[in-house]
Design a protein around this motif. Structure first.
Motif, PDB file in Angstrom:
ATOM      1  N   CYS A 333       0.586  -1.734   0.375  1.00  0.00           N
ATOM      2  CA  CYS A 333      -0.068   0.298  -0.409  1.00  0.00           C
ATOM      3  C   CYS A 333       0.960   1.737  -0.206  1.00  0.00           C
ATOM      4  O   CYS A 333       0.436   2.623  -0.637  1.00  0.00           O
ATOM      5  CB  CYS A 333      -1.029  -0.305   1.252  1.00  0.00           C
ATOM      6  N   THR A 334       1.958   1.107   0.941  1.00  0.00           N
ATOM      7  CA  THR A 334       2.520   2.697   0.799  1.00  0.00           C
ATOM      8  C   THR A 334       2.873   2.450  -0.490  1.00  0.00           C
ATOM      9  O   THR A 334       4.057   3.699  -1.072  1.00  0.00           O
ATOM     10  CB  THR A 334       3.519   2.419   1.693  1.00  0.00           C
ATOM     11  N   VAL A 351      -8.056  -3.104  -4.814  1.00  0.00           N
ATOM     12  CA  VAL A 351      -7.348  -3.891  -4.323  1.00  0.00           C
ATOM     13  C   VAL A 351      -7.578  -5.260  -3.997  1.00  0.00           C
ATOM     14  O   VAL A 351      -8.286  -6.024  -3.785  1.00  0.00           O
ATOM     15  CB  VAL A 351      -6.546  -3.787  -5.331  1.00  0.00           C
ATOM     16  N   PHE A 352      -7.646  -3.555  -2.982  1.00  0.00           N
ATOM     17  CA  PHE A 352      -7.616  -5.337  -0.906  1.00  0.00           C
ATOM     18  C   PHE A 352      -9.124  -5.504  -0.738  1.00  0.00           C
ATOM     19  O   PHE A 352      -9.591  -5.571   0.177  1.00  0.00           O
ATOM     20  CB  PHE A 352      -6.522  -4.251   0.076  1.00  0.00           C
ATOM     21  N   LEU A 357     -12.940  -8.531  -1.244  1.00  0.00           N
ATOM     22  CA  LEU A 357     -13.944  -9.251  -0.194  1.00  0.00           C
ATOM     23  C   LEU A 357     -14.759 -10.029  -0.767  1.00  0.00           C
ATOM     24  O   LEU A 357     -15.196 -11.701  -0.389  1.00  0.00           O
ATOM     25  CB  LEU A 357     -14.537  -8.009   1.058  1.00  0.00           C
ATOM     26  N   PRO A 358     -15.146  -9.631  -1.828  1.00  0.00           N
ATOM     27  CA  PRO A 358     -16.341 -10.666  -2.495  1.00  0.00           C
ATOM     28  C   PRO A 358     -15.542 -12.201  -2.491  1.00  0.00           C
ATOM     29  O   PRO A 358     -16.576 -13.279  -3.183  1.00  0.00           O
ATOM     30  CB  PRO A 358     -17.101  -9.967  -3.693  1.00  0.00           C
ATOM     31  N   SER A 359     -14.412 -11.852  -3.558  1.00  0.00           N
ATOM     32  CA  SER A 359     -13.824 -12.972  -3.788  1.00  0.00           C
ATOM     33  C   SER A 359     -12.869 -13.675  -2.565  1.00  0.00           C
ATOM     34  O   SER A 359     -11.924 -14.753  -3.029  1.00  0.00           O
ATOM     35  CB  SER A 359     -12.543 -12.904  -4.677  1.00  0.00           C
ATOM     36  N   SER A 360     -13.145 -13.365  -1.632  1.00  0.00           N
ATOM     37  CA  SER A 360     -12.150 -14.349  -0.217  1.00  0.00           C
ATOM     38  C   SER A 360     -12.634 -15.454  -0.323  1.00  0.00           C
ATOM     39  O   SER A 360     -12.254 -16.468  -0.073  1.00  0.00           O
ATOM     40  CB  SER A 360     -12.433 -13.392   0.629  1.00  0.00           C
ATOM     41  N   GLU A 380      -5.690 -12.298  -5.555  1.00  0.00           N
ATOM     42  CA  GLU A 380      -6.710 -11.080  -4.851  1.00  0.00           C
ATOM     43  C   GLU A 380      -6.276 -11.721  -3.552  1.00  0.00           C
ATOM     44  O   GLU A 380      -6.064 -12.288  -2.988  1.00  0.00           O
ATOM     45  CB  GLU A 380      -8.165 -11.307  -4.788  1.00  0.00           C
ATOM     46  N   PRO A 381      -5.738 -10.697  -2.281  1.00  0.00           N
ATOM     47  CA  PRO A 381      -4.355 -10.982  -1.282  1.00  0.00           C
ATOM     48  C   PRO A 381      -6.007 -11.601  -0.035  1.00  0.00           C
ATOM     49  O   PRO A 381      -5.319 -11.895   0.794  1.00  0.00           O
ATOM     50  CB  PRO A 381      -4.405  -9.517  -1.128  1.00  0.00           C
TER      51      PRO A 381
END
Length: 443
Positions: A333-334, A351-352, A357-360, A380-381
């Motif tokens: 992120c930084t 991205v995060f 969230l929906p693809s977690s 996706e993280p």
């Protein structure tokens, strides 16, 4: 003592043109639209989106020798049920895996399947006894088929397994009942000129029509305090949010301390003189703060979870994994903020959070969402973090259950963040692109 920066030329009043006024509204509208598509599309109709949902089928039936008035015939009703299920189950929705009992249990223990259908070894024998018992007095029991759910994969996945079992096994029960009824009736057919066969009672006909006892059981039930399998998702969400939001806060406060941004305290604005520091050194300073923050926050989350009664069998592993994940997310992120500036806030959010969230797979299984979510879940993280956290909390930290993937993908994300950040900031430094206000232009 901090002082107001007066080194810049006095600001001239600027008119807020329609374009400048409309731009933030357009950005927010587009971002909200993306949020709407992502968050509603994955939850509106999971049954319609179901695809490749893995369920194991274990047939342990050894068969039995049955006589229908002539020579004994070896039958295996378990094989018939297996064939019937494989034909009846839509292959585009359910991935029905015919496995041995040991392999099925291993896949349940590593979250590779959401449930298991088990046909016992004496299935044909008990079904045959039921058929004979319908015309011969004696105690009989209905043969059992067990549907095992895997609650550690999540409540929504368990609900899908139960619904599948209710539909598929009810159909199997009816088909087996029809076959058994026909078989019993054939044994009662009298020979030509012989006495009439005894009629089957209504109770017997009902028993023969639905001969199977469908038992729903849980494989390794979750302990209390697991939130029906949601603690892994929310703990993962906390790690991701801390990494992203923490990085943004660190970015803002350090830039303010170095004089690159003003700091507002209510009606007061403090703008320190800009420090003489390169972009690369500024980024390294922010990364150092992220590492310290990661260790502190991971320890705090672990303590809070334990104090609230959340079962944590591997506390040290969860602490180390949490600190590593927060560091990886914070570095990336930084780096994005260092590369593109303010627009990095939107990029990080998309991205995060928006896509993540929906693809977690933490609430609705990936196999019950539109297929493009499965593509997103490859990188996706949030999905990678969730797999690792779920493995630690529910599957004893097993690598196959998701910890290996979570660690390797977090390492890859950390490497991408480091390379991106260093490459961009060093490039800016070599080009002499200092962090100072550009000449204002009217719009």
């Amino acid at each position: 003592m901090a002082s107001t920066d007066t080194s810049e030329s006095s600001p001239t009043p600027r008119r807020l043109t329609p374009l400048r006024w409309a731009f933030p509204i357009v950005v927010v509208t587009l971002l909200a639209s993306l949020l709407g598509v992502m968050y509603l599309d994955y939850i509106v109709d999971p049954e319609k989106n179901l695809h490749d949902f893995p369920i194991a089928l274990v047939n342990q039936d050894v068969g039995d020798d049955l006589s229908t008035g002539g020579p004994a015939k070896h039958v295996n009703f378990g094989d018939q049920v297996t064939d019937g299920l494989r034909k009846a189950v839509p292959s585009d929705k359910i991935d029905l895996r015919v496995l041995g009992i040991n392999e099925a249990q291993l896949q349940m223990q590593s979250a590779q399947v959401y449930g298991t259908i088990i046909i016992p070894s004496d299935f044909s024998k008990r079904l045959g006894i039921l058929g004979v018992g319908s015309v011969v007095p004696g105690d009989i029991t209905r043969p059992v088929i067990t549907l095992q759910t895997n609650p550690r994969t999540g409540a929504f996945g368990t609900a899908i397994v139960q619904k599948f079992g209710a539909e598929a096994l009810t159909q199997v029960n009816t088909q087996v009942g029809q076959q058994l009824t026909d078989q019993v009736k054939s044994t009662l057919t009298p020979p030509p000129g012989g006495p009439p066969a005894p009629a089957l009672s209504a109770a017997t006909m009902v028993t023969l029509a639905q001969p199977l006892n469908i038992v729903v059981d849980q494989f390794r039930p979750l302990p209390g305090g697991s939130g029906e399998g949601l603690t892994a998702f929310f703990y993962s969400l906390l790690l991701l949010l801390v990494g992203m939001v923490g990085a943004m806060i660190i970015h803002q406060l350090i830039d303010s301390a170095l004089g690159f941004l003003p700091t507002e305290w209510g009606p007061w604005v403090v703008h320190r003189s800009r420090a003489s520091i390169s972009r690369t050194r500024t980024l390294l300073l922010k990364w150092s703060a992220v590492v310290v923050m990661s260790v502190a926050v991971s320890g705090a989350l672990l303590g809070i979870g334990s104090a609230l009664g959340m079962p944590i069998d591997r506390p040290l592993l969860l602490f180390l994994y949490g600190a590593f994940v927060i560091t990886a997310v914070g570095f990336t992120c930084t780096s994005v903020l260092a590369a593109v500036g303010t627009a990095g806030l939107i990029i990080n959010l998309i991205v995060f959070i928006v896509l993540g969230l929906p693809s977690s797979g933490g609430t609705v299984p990936i196999e019950a969402t539109p297929k493009y979510f499965g593509w997103l879940a490859n990188f996706e993280p949030m999905h990678q973090v969730f797999l690792g956290t779920r493995s630690i909390l529910y599957f004893n930290g097993g690598g196959v259950a998701g910890l290996s993937r979570g660690l390797w993908m977090s390492t890859l994300g950390l490497a991408i963040g480091i390379v991106l950040g260093l490459a961009i900031t060093r490039f800016y430094d070599r080009k002499g692109l200092e962090r100072k206000p550009a000449a204002a232009t009217a719009v």
